[in-house]
Design an enzyme around this catalytic site. Structure first.
Site: not given
Ligand code: SAH
Length: 209
Positions: A60
């Protein structure tokens, strides 16, 4: 490229964009974001942008992490947090010293494996991980004083509302690509109070495992 000056520039930018909580700004300065992305992208780690982390996912944007953390901690009296969408663990690392414990759910096991190791190497121990579907939350350790979701849902997941403690706060992006809004939901005695924190852009919260 990963120097104190580069990090200070990022912190200055977030301040200019309205981030006020000193503890959050300190975390943005202290957490080594270059260790959360591929070496080839390390030189861009302190730019205020999302970057790819593999598996079609992104780390993010620092501003958004700061904004969400600030929102989550407003009116928060310490306690346990449920995080949905661990990804590379950057948000987790920013939040970890500011709360008691983080329960973090990620649907891609390969991402989770690397993230577990990375956070251990950074001496972050107050996090428990689980591969799974964030739409279900993590009932075992509920209720949570805060819930933070890093992927955009079509609607606010019912299970997450159920797992929110009295006066607990949920921060979650809602809406289809191009029209997402960051929502703050607070659990009151007999209802949930919602407010919008503005437009955002997240990968979708995928339904099912
Ligand atoms: N928190 C991270 C951003 C992650 S991007 C940061 O600090 O940069 C969003 C994440 O959500 C991805 O890794 C994706 O695999 C996960 N994701 C998407 N759908 C999901 C679901 N239904 N349950 C759990 N994780 C999910």
């Amino acid at each position: 490229m990963t120097s104190a000056r580069t990090r200070d520039r990022l912190v200055r930018r977030l301040k200019e964009h309205g981030i006020r909580t000193e503890a959050v700004l300190n975390q943005i300065r202290n957490v080594p974001r270059h260790l959360f992305v591929d070496e080839a992208l390390a030189s861009r780690a302190y730019e205020d942008t999302a970057l790819p982390i593999g598996h079609g996912q992104t780390i993010s944007q620092p501003y958004v992490v700061a904004r969400m953390t600030e929102a989550l901690l407003s009116g928060f009296n310490g306690g346990n947090v449920l995080e949905i969408g661990t990804g590379c663990g950057y948000q987790t690392a920013v939040l970890s010293p500011l709360v008691k414990k983080i329960y973090s759910v990620e649907r891609i096991p390969a991402l989770l494996k690397r993230t577990r190791r990375r956070l251990r190497e950074l001496d972050i121990y107050n996090v428990q991980f689980r591969p799974g579907d964030g739409w279900e939350g993590w009932p075992k350790y509920a209720p949570y004083d805060g819930i933070i979701v890093a992927a955009a849902a079509s609607v606010i997941p019912e299970k997450l509302l159920e797992q929110l403690a009295p006066a607990g706060q949920l921060v979650i992006p809602i809406g289809p690509p191009g029209r997402q809004e960051l929502m703050l939901v607070v659990r009151k005695d007999d209802h949930f109070e919602q407010s919008s924190l503005g437009a955002v852009s997240f990968v979708p919260l995928v339904a099912g495992k």
